[in-house]
Design an enzyme around this catalytic site. Structure first.
Site, mmCIF file in Angstrom:
data_model
loop_
_atom_site.group_PDB
_atom_site.id
_atom_site.type_symbol
_atom_site.label_atom_id
_atom_site.label_comp_id
_atom_site.label_asym_id
_atom_site.label_seq_id
_atom_site.Cartn_x
_atom_site.Cartn_y
_atom_site.Cartn_z
ATOM 1 N N ASP A 96 112.675 51.791 7.382
ATOM 2 C CA ASP A 96 112.650 52.932 8.371
ATOM 3 C C ASP A 96 112.227 54.188 7.263
ATOM 4 O O ASP A 96 112.858 54.549 6.527
ATOM 5 C CB ASP A 96 114.257 52.814 8.819
ATOM 6 N N ASP A 107 109.535 58.915 13.614
ATOM 7 C CA ASP A 107 110.714 58.111 13.032
ATOM 8 C C ASP A 107 110.290 56.585 13.693
ATOM 9 O O ASP A 107 110.449 56.201 14.852
ATOM 10 C CB ASP A 107 111.973 58.559 13.429
ATOM 11 N N HIS A 176 117.472 58.379 19.772
ATOM 12 C CA HIS A 176 117.918 59.550 19.769
ATOM 13 C C HIS A 176 116.548 60.517 20.098
ATOM 14 O O HIS A 176 115.632 60.220 19.991
ATOM 15 C CB HIS A 176 118.295 60.155 18.501
ATOM 16 N N HIS A 184 117.994 64.356 14.946
ATOM 17 C CA HIS A 184 118.877 64.124 16.106
ATOM 18 C C HIS A 184 118.987 65.362 16.990
ATOM 19 O O HIS A 184 119.872 66.261 16.325
ATOM 20 C CB HIS A 184 120.148 63.480 15.551
ATOM 21 N N GLU A 209 115.209 52.721 19.114
ATOM 22 C CA GLU A 209 115.628 51.941 17.971
ATOM 23 C C GLU A 209 116.766 50.842 18.497
ATOM 24 O O GLU A 209 117.651 51.213 18.969
ATOM 25 C CB GLU A 209 115.863 52.634 16.747
ATOM 26 N N GLU A 305 111.847 50.083 15.591
ATOM 27 C CA GLU A 305 112.029 51.260 16.186
ATOM 28 C C GLU A 305 110.464 51.976 16.159
ATOM 29 O O GLU A 305 109.664 51.915 15.346
ATOM 30 C CB GLU A 305 112.633 52.372 15.021
HETATM 31 MN MN MN Z 1 114.411 55.563 11.898
HETATM 32 MN MN MN Z 2 115.876 56.980 14.310
#
Ligand code: MN
Ligand code: MN
Length: 324
Positions: A96, A107, A176, A184, A209, A305
């Site tokens: 990640d 992300d 998010h 976030h 995700e 994700e």
């Molecule tokens: Mn991530």
């Molecule tokens: Mn994330």
């Protein structure tokens, strides 16, 4: 890129994310040190974003590289001293990582396993994330997306080593919304059925995700925290900071702003001993810690994700390149 629009920056960061993904895949093999994977991945990200130490916030790594293994679902990256931990043939590893251009963050994560006994687990994560994305769009009710995700994951019954598992969707981990320099930014996409009637709006960016698990579906915080971030949600006053606490805070501000960072990076800055000062900042709620999150021992968690852009007519899956 200074005056580029948000969407151009996001697309640029997403393109770099794809290139880093392609670059790193061949290195992720059994017996490789996790430390080495992180360094290669992060150096490649710095290179492609033209990271500039003198102007560290205009582009670069968006948050520490997560290499969470097996029952660890999220927020693990090597700490200084973890130099010899290697990847094992039977591991399930969530990769990640994040890239940003002008603070516009991408992300995205995928899961790697070498043993094909985990294929169904990985498939569940991918299917759940794409199901979430399919239900995203202008005016989508975010709480309902969680229900669809849970339904997909919990329809899976899989067999690993002659044992049958009904997969659980980890409810404490969520997708998010993302804002500039803020990973976030306030809205969450639950991964379970949840009464949350908030709607998506045009122009928003979300990370979708999902985390199927062979364990309980509940995570607890593990020790040995590596991830930290300035607490931008509460804006705790910092005027009273003094001495080495203040010095460390200023270093963090300058190098990471409101982006997440890890102890490994502080070590790379060759700071004098900072551990006590970092703890002080955490105690004062100025810096938040994000310890590894683990499901029960012996369980396996997968993650998949993507970052998406909510366009007027369609949702753009910024990080989708079709290869994973
Ligand atoms: Mn991530
Ligand atoms: Mn994330």
């Amino acid at each position: 890129m200074q005056n580029s629009s948000k969407l151009e920056c996001l697309r640029h960061a997403a393109e770099i994310h794809k290139q880093v993904r392609e670059y790193i895949r061949p290195y992720i093999k059994p017996n490789v040190k996790l430390f080495d994977i992180c360094n290669l991945l992060e150096n490649k990200t710095r290179e492609l974003t033209r990271f500039n130490r003198n102007n560290p916030l205009i582009g670069g790594i968006a948050f520490p590289t997560g290499l969470s293994i097996n029952n660890c679902a999220a927020h693990w990256t090597p700490n200084p001293g973890d130099n010899n931990i290697t990847l094992k043939y039977d591991d399930v590893c969530k990769v990640d990582f994040g890239v940003h251009i002008n603070g516009y963050i991408i992300d995205s994560a995928f899961t790697i396993s070498f043993n094909d006994k985990y294929d169904k687990l990985l498939e569940a994560a991918k299917e759940a994330t794409f199901t979430g994305i399919k239900h995203a769009g202008v005016d989508s009710i975010i709480g309902e997306i969680g229900e669809h995700i849970q339904e997909v994951i919990e329809s899976y019954e899989i067999e690993i080593d002659q044992k049958i598992y009904s997969l659980k969707s980890i409810g404490a981990l969520c997708g998010h919304s993302i804002d500039q320099y803020k990973i976030h930014s306030g809205k969450v996409i639950p991964n379970i059925k949840f009464n949350y009637p908030v709607r998506m709006k045009e122009g928003e960016v979300y990370a979708v995700e999902t985390f199927p698990s062979t364990g309980s579906g509940h995570v607890i915080e593990d020790s040995d925290c590596s991830h930290y971030m300035i607490n931008y949600l509460e804006n705790t006053p910092t005027e009273s900071l003094k001495g080495k606490d203040k010095y460390l805070y200023n270093i963090i501000q300058k190098n990471y702003g409101t982006l997440a960072f890890c102890k490994r990076w502080l070590n790379d800055l060759n700071l004098p001993k900072y551990q006590i000062n970092l703890s002080n900042l955490v105690k004062q709620n100025i810096v938040m810690k994000y310890p590894p999150l683990i499901d029960v021992k012996g369980s396996y968690v997968a993650q998949f994700e993507h970052t998406i852009y909510i366009g007027e007519k369609k949702v753009e899956v910024l990080t989708d390149s079709g290869e994973t």
